[in-house]
Motif scaffolding. Structure first.
Motif, short mmCIF file in Angstrom:
data_model
loop_
_atom_site.label_atom_id
_atom_site.label_comp_id
_atom_site.label_asym_id
_atom_site.label_seq_id
_atom_site.Cartn_x
_atom_site.Cartn_y
_atom_site.Cartn_z
N MET A 97 0.85 -1.18 0.00
CA MET A 97 0.00 0.00 0.00
C MET A 97 0.89 1.24 0.00
O MET A 97 1.81 1.34 0.80
N LYS A 98 0.66 2.15 -0.91
CA LYS A 98 1.43 3.38 -0.99
C LYS A 98 0.98 4.33 0.10
O LYS A 98 -0.18 4.38 0.46
N LYS A 99 1.94 5.10 0.60
CA LYS A 99 1.62 6.09 1.61
C LYS A 99 2.27 7.41 1.23
O LYS A 99 3.33 7.44 0.62
N HIS A 100 1.61 8.50 1.57
CA HIS A 100 2.13 9.83 1.34
C HIS A 100 2.14 10.57 2.66
O HIS A 100 1.21 10.44 3.45
N ASN B 259 -3.12 7.06 3.29
CA ASN B 259 -3.14 5.84 2.48
C ASN B 259 -3.84 6.14 1.16
O ASN B 259 -4.84 6.84 1.14
N LEU B 260 -3.32 5.60 0.07
CA LEU B 260 -3.98 5.75 -1.22
C LEU B 260 -5.10 4.72 -1.34
O LEU B 260 -5.05 3.66 -0.70
N PRO B 261 -6.12 5.01 -2.14
CA PRO B 261 -7.23 4.05 -2.30
C PRO B 261 -6.73 2.68 -2.78
O PRO B 261 -5.84 2.60 -3.62
N THR B 262 -7.32 1.64 -2.23
CA THR B 262 -6.94 0.27 -2.61
C THR B 262 -7.92 -0.33 -3.61
O THR B 262 -7.65 -1.38 -4.16
N GLN B 263 -9.07 0.34 -3.83
CA GLN B 263 -10.06 -0.15 -4.78
C GLN B 263 -10.38 0.96 -5.78
O GLN B 263 -10.19 2.14 -5.49
N HIS B 264 -10.92 0.58 -6.93
CA HIS B 264 -11.27 1.58 -7.94
C HIS B 264 -12.45 2.44 -7.51
O HIS B 264 -12.55 3.60 -7.89
N PHE B 265 -13.37 1.90 -6.72
CA PHE B 265 -14.50 2.68 -6.22
C PHE B 265 -15.01 2.08 -4.91
O PHE B 265 -14.76 0.91 -4.63
N ARG C 195 -9.79 11.84 -11.53
CA ARG C 195 -8.79 10.94 -12.10
C ARG C 195 -8.40 9.83 -11.12
O ARG C 195 -8.36 8.66 -11.47
N GLU C 196 -8.12 10.19 -9.87
CA GLU C 196 -7.66 9.22 -8.89
C GLU C 196 -8.72 8.85 -7.85
O GLU C 196 -8.54 7.90 -7.11
N GLY C 197 -9.78 9.65 -7.73
CA GLY C 197 -10.79 9.38 -6.70
C GLY C 197 -10.26 9.61 -5.31
O GLY C 197 -10.66 8.95 -4.35
N TYR C 198 -9.36 10.57 -5.18
CA TYR C 198 -8.63 10.75 -3.93
C TYR C 198 -8.79 12.14 -3.32
O TYR C 198 -8.84 12.27 -2.11
N SER C 199 -8.91 13.18 -4.13
CA SER C 199 -8.95 14.54 -3.61
C SER C 199 -10.22 15.29 -4.05
O SER C 199 -11.05 15.65 -3.22
N ARG C 200 -10.38 15.51 -5.35
CA ARG C 200 -11.48 16.35 -5.84
C ARG C 200 -12.85 15.71 -5.61
O ARG C 200 -13.76 16.33 -5.07
N SER C 201 -13.04 14.46 -6.03
CA SER C 201 -14.36 13.84 -5.89
C SER C 201 -14.75 13.62 -4.42
O SER C 201 -15.91 13.86 -4.06
N PRO C 202 -13.83 13.22 -3.54
CA PRO C 202 -14.23 13.14 -2.12
C PRO C 202 -14.64 14.50 -1.56
O PRO C 202 -15.56 14.59 -0.74
N THR C 203 -13.99 15.56 -2.03
CA THR C 203 -14.36 16.90 -1.57
C THR C 203 -15.79 17.23 -1.98
O THR C 203 -16.57 17.79 -1.19
N MET C 204 -16.16 16.87 -3.20
CA MET C 204 -17.54 17.08 -3.66
C MET C 204 -18.54 16.36 -2.78
O MET C 204 -19.57 16.91 -2.38
N ARG D 277 -13.50 4.93 2.44
CA ARG D 277 -12.51 5.01 1.35
C ARG D 277 -11.31 5.84 1.82
O ARG D 277 -11.48 6.83 2.53
N GLU D 278 -10.14 5.46 1.37
CA GLU D 278 -8.94 6.24 1.63
C GLU D 278 -9.03 7.50 0.78
O GLU D 278 -9.17 7.41 -0.44
N ILE D 279 -8.97 8.65 1.43
CA ILE D 279 -9.07 9.93 0.70
C ILE D 279 -7.99 10.88 1.22
O ILE D 279 -7.45 10.70 2.31
N GLY D 280 -7.73 11.92 0.44
CA GLY D 280 -6.75 12.92 0.84
C GLY D 280 -6.94 14.23 0.12
O GLY D 280 -6.08 14.63 -0.67
N PRO D 281 -8.06 14.91 0.36
CA PRO D 281 -8.26 16.21 -0.29
C PRO D 281 -7.09 17.15 0.01
O PRO D 281 -6.55 17.15 1.12
N ASN D 282 -6.68 17.92 -0.99
CA ASN D 282 -5.56 18.84 -0.78
C ASN D 282 -5.99 19.95 0.19
O ASN D 282 -7.17 20.15 0.47
#
Length: 167
Positions: free
Chosen positions: A1-4, A45-51, A99-108, A132-137
């Protein structure tokens, strides 16, 4: 699992506000939201599933999954998009992606939960993060804090911050 490393941990720690500084219970900070998003050690943590279904009939995902869902929203945090999301969510499943389902769409989706389900920003972020693993900027988190402040001033947030209501 990638981490930032979270943006909060990347920056130098700023001194805490004075102990006598008044803090309102409705006040939400970017740092508080980042703490909800990280794994406790300051990493995301980055998302582990596509959705993932993050709220009944609301899915967040990346751009690789588009088929079989009613609509997609992928641009800026705009009230028109949120109104459309609400109309679609009444009767159907809705897939919100970027694109990644990680920042913009979770914010919405967090903004939608705040506006339509009267959740405070902390509860809305925690609700989505639980599924879901998320990370809005930090810019998006700042906008969510501003929205929270506006809704609190207008009396449009539930008083029960700790309780999740789905209807």
């Amino acid at each position: 699992m990638k981490k930032h490393l979270s943006p909060t941990k990347q920056q130098q720690q700023q001194p805490p506000p004075p102990a006598d500084a008044p803090v309102q219970s409705s006040e939400v900070t970017v740092q508080q939201l980042n703490e909800l998003l990280s794994d406790g050690s300051g990493f995301y943590n980055l998302p582990t599933q596509h959705f993932n279904e993050v709220f009944p009939r609301i899915y967040i995902g990346n751009a690789s999954c588009g088929g079989g869902f009613v609509a997609t929203f992928s641009r800026e945090l705009l009230v028109g998009h949120l109104a459309s999301l609400h109309r679609l969510h009444i009767d159907r499943k809705v897939y919100v992606h970027c694109r990644e389902g990680y920042s913009r769409s979770p914010t919405m989706v967090v903004a939608y939960l705040m506006l339509r389900h009267k959740m405070d920003a902390r509860l809305a972020v925690a609700t989505v993060r639980h599924k879901r693993e998320i990370g809005p900027n930090d810019g998006f988190l700042r906008q969510l804090c501003q929205l929270n402040e506006k809704l609190a001033k207008e009396g449009k947030l539930n008083g029960d911050v700790g309780k999740l209501k789905t209807k």
